[in-house]
Design a protein around this motif. Structure first.
Motif, PDB file in Angstrom:
ATOM      1  N   ASP A   1     -47.308 -19.300  33.502  1.00 18.52           N
ATOM      2  CA  ASP A   1     -48.234 -19.948  32.580  1.00 18.52           C
ATOM      3  C   ASP A   1     -47.657 -20.133  31.189  1.00 18.52           C
ATOM      4  O   ASP A   1     -48.291 -20.744  30.323  1.00 18.52           O
ATOM      5  N   TRP A   2     -46.436 -19.587  30.948  1.00 21.65           N
ATOM      6  CA  TRP A   2     -45.803 -19.834  29.645  1.00 21.65           C
ATOM      7  C   TRP A   2     -45.175 -21.223  29.555  1.00 21.65           C
ATOM      8  O   TRP A   2     -44.746 -21.649  28.474  1.00 21.65           O
ATOM      9  N   LEU A   3     -45.089 -21.962  30.654  1.00 25.97           N
ATOM     10  CA  LEU A   3     -44.588 -23.335  30.642  1.00 25.97           C
ATOM     11  C   LEU A   3     -45.749 -24.280  30.862  1.00 25.97           C
ATOM     12  O   LEU A   3     -46.405 -24.242  31.903  1.00 25.97           O
ATOM     13  N   GLN A   4     -46.021 -25.139  29.861  1.00 24.35           N
ATOM     14  CA  GLN A   4     -47.186 -26.014  29.909  1.00 24.35           C
ATOM     15  C   GLN A   4     -46.815 -27.427  29.458  1.00 24.35           C
ATOM     16  O   GLN A   4     -45.758 -27.667  28.879  1.00 24.35           O
ATOM     17  N   ALA A   5     -47.765 -28.334  29.721  1.00 20.67           N
ATOM     18  CA  ALA A   5     -47.716 -29.719  29.205  1.00 20.67           C
ATOM     19  C   ALA A   5     -46.380 -30.398  29.489  1.00 20.67           C
ATOM     20  O   ALA A   5     -45.758 -30.989  28.594  1.00 20.67           O
ATOM     21  N   VAL A   6     -45.960 -30.357  30.744  1.00 20.57           N
ATOM     22  CA  VAL A   6     -44.687 -30.984  31.129  1.00 20.57           C
ATOM     23  C   VAL A   6     -44.892 -32.483  31.312  1.00 20.57           C
ATOM     24  O   VAL A   6     -45.736 -32.913  32.095  1.00 20.57           O
ATOM     25  N   VAL A   7     -44.088 -33.279  30.599  1.00 14.66           N
ATOM     26  CA  VAL A   7     -44.179 -34.744  30.677  1.00 14.66           C
ATOM     27  C   VAL A   7     -42.770 -35.319  30.798  1.00 14.66           C
ATOM     28  O   VAL A   7     -41.911 -35.085  29.938  1.00 14.66           O
TER      29      VAL A   7
ATOM     30  N   ASP B   1     -40.553 -33.543  28.022  1.00 15.48           N
ATOM     31  CA  ASP B   1     -41.272 -32.841  26.958  1.00 15.48           C
ATOM     32  C   ASP B   1     -42.055 -31.699  27.596  1.00 15.48           C
ATOM     33  O   ASP B   1     -42.670 -31.860  28.659  1.00 15.48           O
ATOM     34  N   PHE B   2     -42.044 -30.539  26.942  1.00 17.14           N
ATOM     35  CA  PHE B   2     -42.804 -29.402  27.463  1.00 17.14           C
ATOM     36  C   PHE B   2     -43.136 -28.447  26.320  1.00 17.14           C
ATOM     37  O   PHE B   2     -42.615 -28.596  25.199  1.00 17.14           O
ATOM     38  N   GLU B   3     -44.006 -27.497  26.610  1.00 16.48           N
ATOM     39  CA  GLU B   3     -44.385 -26.494  25.623  1.00 16.48           C
ATOM     40  C   GLU B   3     -44.154 -25.115  26.209  1.00 16.48           C
ATOM     41  O   GLU B   3     -44.454 -24.860  27.379  1.00 16.48           O
TER      42      GLU B   3
ATOM     43  N   ILE C   1     -44.796 -23.630  21.359  1.00 17.57           N
ATOM     44  CA  ILE C   1     -43.573 -24.227  20.798  1.00 17.57           C
ATOM     45  C   ILE C   1     -43.246 -25.502  21.562  1.00 17.57           C
ATOM     46  O   ILE C   1     -42.879 -25.451  22.743  1.00 17.57           O
ATOM     47  N   PRO C   2     -43.390 -26.688  20.923  1.00 10.02           N
ATOM     48  CA  PRO C   2     -43.054 -27.957  21.599  1.00 10.02           C
ATOM     49  C   PRO C   2     -41.530 -28.167  21.649  1.00 10.02           C
ATOM     50  O   PRO C   2     -40.846 -28.098  20.621  1.00 10.02           O
ATOM     51  N   LEU C   3     -41.027 -28.425  22.837  1.00 13.12           N
ATOM     52  CA  LEU C   3     -39.594 -28.627  23.031  1.00 13.12           C
ATOM     53  C   LEU C   3     -39.358 -29.854  23.905  1.00 13.12           C
ATOM     54  O   LEU C   3     -40.271 -30.350  24.573  1.00 13.12           O
ATOM     55  N   THR C   4     -38.102 -30.326  23.905  1.00 14.87           N
ATOM     56  CA  THR C   4     -37.698 -31.433  24.779  1.00 14.87           C
ATOM     57  C   THR C   4     -36.384 -31.075  25.457  1.00 14.87           C
ATOM     58  O   THR C   4     -35.445 -30.578  24.813  1.00 14.87           O
TER      59      THR C   4
ATOM     60  N   ARG D   1     -39.161 -30.357  19.228  1.00 17.37           N
ATOM     61  CA  ARG D   1     -39.738 -31.683  18.963  1.00 17.37           C
ATOM     62  C   ARG D   1     -40.196 -31.818  17.513  1.00 17.37           C
ATOM     63  O   ARG D   1     -40.290 -32.915  16.982  1.00 17.37           O
ATOM     64  N   GLU D   2     -40.469 -30.686  16.865  1.00 14.33           N
ATOM     65  CA  GLU D   2     -40.929 -30.727  15.473  1.00 14.33           C
ATOM     66  C   GLU D   2     -39.805 -30.448  14.493  1.00 14.33           C
ATOM     67  O   GLU D   2     -40.054 -30.194  13.312  1.00 14.33           O
ATOM     68  N   LYS D   3     -38.572 -30.476  14.990  1.00 12.55           N
ATOM     69  CA  LYS D   3     -37.378 -30.309  14.145  1.00 12.55           C
ATOM     70  C   LYS D   3     -37.414 -28.989  13.377  1.00 12.55           C
ATOM     71  O   LYS D   3     -37.066 -28.925  12.194  1.00 12.55           O
TER      72      LYS D   3
END
Length: 572
Positions: free
Chosen positions: A26-32, A44-46, A54-57, A74-76
């Motif tokens: 559940d620590w990996l979310q919002a996979v696009v 893209d994932f969180e 933490i938003p990452l790509t 993703r937020e530099k």
């Protein structure tokens, strides 16, 4: 190249592995998944780390799976101490230096989670085995100060609490300014001098070396910080002088533990401070044969500073030959650039003089004498005689002209002065070339050697296929018919000629070459069956280098001397 179109099964497996990872944790979310503008895949994932999202790509590169993908914020943001730059990609367990094609994007995401979780829990940077090379650290450095153990020893010679005059040498190349200490103390009586000074093209800069108490130096980023530091240790007058200096001045701060190199730019009273980045620049062990240790005292004459001679001169400077006489009356033309060691900066200059500068760029300790005499040309007898005397004074003569008239002169000098002679010729059309070395009273005399080589050619029964001017029987140097040979062709022959020369100077009694002449093939033409076909030529026994005494020579000499100095004869 679109990797996912070439390897669709791999693309499917990558998508499935990341989906499975998201279902499992559940620590990996919002996979696009998406396509970038360059038609590459990005995910893209969180990551959820201690209630922080933490938003990452994950970016799959063009050459995936042979090249490592990257994970970026993703937020530099600056997320970790293991990150390239303030907002660059994360430095994970899987990197370019240990990457294998079997590693997946899902494994990269797991690695990112382990890194960020570890640092969030401990508050400390995660353990690292990543090694950043000095060259990597210096990528964005425009001003670099070169130092070594010798420089460190020189700085230690300055008394604590003192400031002394100094000199820096600075060189500008490829957008970078590189400086090094050349001298500490006054010019007349220096405290220390750099043993490995830069060669041609370096600029001298005025400097001050300041020795502070041990551990006292701080990183000065502005002029007022430097002034405050100097005033703190009773050097207020120096600080004022530096600020009011009308021109640029360099400042080297040293506290026995660290070096800080500064440049003070601008007009008096309005200075700007620039920090040099330190680069440790020291010779990292011996890279040459121990037999070369005596080459520093050797003197070599190179007659002809064209394509062949220019390369040989620089190669010999690199192995440590300390003295040169460079002879060439020609001027470098644009057309010579296709295979000369010199470049555009030397166009319009005499080749010998421009080559001297190039030699000193490689080895600043070289002593180089240049002559622009055209040997065998329309020169005064005095000029030609003087040049020949300089050549005769050398330990080795190298004829790199492929000019028969010059060869005859070099042969005469070598025989009369009993000096070794080397020469080479590049054959036209990329066929190859020949290198020859001659040792007094061991090999045949030069003119006899040439006769024996040409006789050996004739016995092979194979006609030269091309233009006569490019064949091995005739001179085809740069002053005659243009020779069709590229830089690689000439460099191969030059390298073999340099090896002959180095061997003669370093091992005069124990040569590594069983023959004194070698034909080197660079293509399957003429005598050669294929590229790299090498044919040694047995030159046979020496025919004697000494001038033979003829009957009546002694009496003739007495008569000549008596006629030349009649008064001395009468007085006796």
């Amino acid at each position: 190249m679109i990797w996912w179109a070439e390897q669709p099964r791999r693309a499917q497996s990558e998508r499935a592995a990341i989906s499975e990872l998201a279902d499992k944790h559940d620590w990996l979310q919002a996979v696009v998944w998406r396509l970038t503008g360059e038609l590459q895949i990005a995910v893209d994932f969180e990551l959820v780390v201690n209630d922080r999202v933490i938003p990452l790509t994950l970016d799959f590169p063009e050459f995936f799976p042979d090249v490592v993908p990257s994970v970026v914020s993703r937020e530099k943001e600056r997320l970790s101490g293991h990150q390239y730059g303030p907002s660059g990609e994360l430095c994970l367990e899987y990197r370019s230096d240990n990457w294998m094609p079997e590693i997946t994007g899902a494994m990269m995401i797991e690695s990112a989670h382990r890194l960020l979780s570890s640092e969030q829990e401990t508050g400390e940077p995660a353990p690292s085995d990543h090694r950043v090379l000095p060259a990597q650290r210096a990528r964005n450095s425009k001003f670099r100060f070169l130092y070594s153990r010798a420089v460190w020893a020189g700085l230690l010679s300055v008394e604590e609490g003192h400031a002394v005059d100094a000199e820096l040498q600075e060189h500008h190349l490829a957008g970078v300014y590189a400086a090094q200490l050349a001298r500490i103390g006054p010019t007349e009586e220096p405290i220390w001098q750099e043993p490995n000074r830069r060669g041609y093209g370096a600029t001298s800069l005025k400097a001050k070396v300041v020795r502070l108490p041990e551990g006292a130096a701080v990183k000065c980023r502005a002029v007022d910080e430097l002034v405050a530091l100097l005033e703190q240790f009773g050097l207020g007058e120096l600080a004022s002088d530096l600020v009011q200096e009308p021109s640029e001045i360099e400042v080297i701060l040293f506290d026995g533990q660290s070096i800080q190199a500064l440049m003070m730019l601008g007009q008096a009273g309005a200075k700007t401070l620039i920090n040099y980045d330190l680069v440790f620049a020291e010779r990292d062990g011996a890279r040459l044969d121990p037999a070369y240790v005596n080459l520093g005292s050797a003197k070599v004459a190179i007659v002809g500073c064209g394509s062949l001679g220019s390369k040989v001169a620089v190669q010999l400077a690199r192995v440590g030959v300390g003295k040169f006489v460079l002879v060439d009356g020609d001027i470098l033309a644009v057309g010579n650039l296709v295979r000369n060691e010199l470049d555009w900066r030397a166009v319009g200059m005499h080749k010998s003089q421009a080559l001297a500068a190039r030699v000193n760029e490689v080895n600043a300790d070289c002593e180089v004498l240049t002559r622009t005499t055209v040997l065998g040309g329309q020169e005064s007898g005095g000029s030609t005689a003087t040049t020949m005397e300089y050549i005769a004074d050398c330990d080795l003569i190298i004829d790199a002209t492929a000019d028969p008239a010059v060869f005859n002169l070099c042969s005469a000098i070598a025989r009369r002065a009993k000096k070794s002679l080397c020469w080479a010729q590049v054959f036209g059309g990329g066929a190859g070339g020949i290198v020859v070395r001659l040792r007094p009273d061991i090999d045949p005399t030069p003119l006899e050697t040439r006769r024996r080589i040409e006789a050996w050619y004739a016995t092979q029964g194979v006609e030269w296929p091309d233009e006569p001017a490019a064949q091995p029987y005739a001179g085809g140097g740069e002053s005659g018919v243009p020779l069709i040979a590229d830089d690689a062709d000439v460099t191969v022959i030059a390298a073999h000629l340099s090896r002959f020369a180095t061997d003669l100077l370093a091992r005069p009694e124990a040569t590594i070459f069983p023959y004194s002449a070698y034909l080197i093939g660079l293509s399957g033409r003429w005598l050669f069956t294929a590229p790299f076909d090498v044919r040694p030529i047995d030159l046979g026994p020496t025919d004697g280098w000494s001038m033979e005494v003829q009957d009546g020579d002694v009496e003739a000499f007495k008569e000549f001397f008596a006629d030349l100095l009649p008064k001395a004869n009468d007085a006796s």
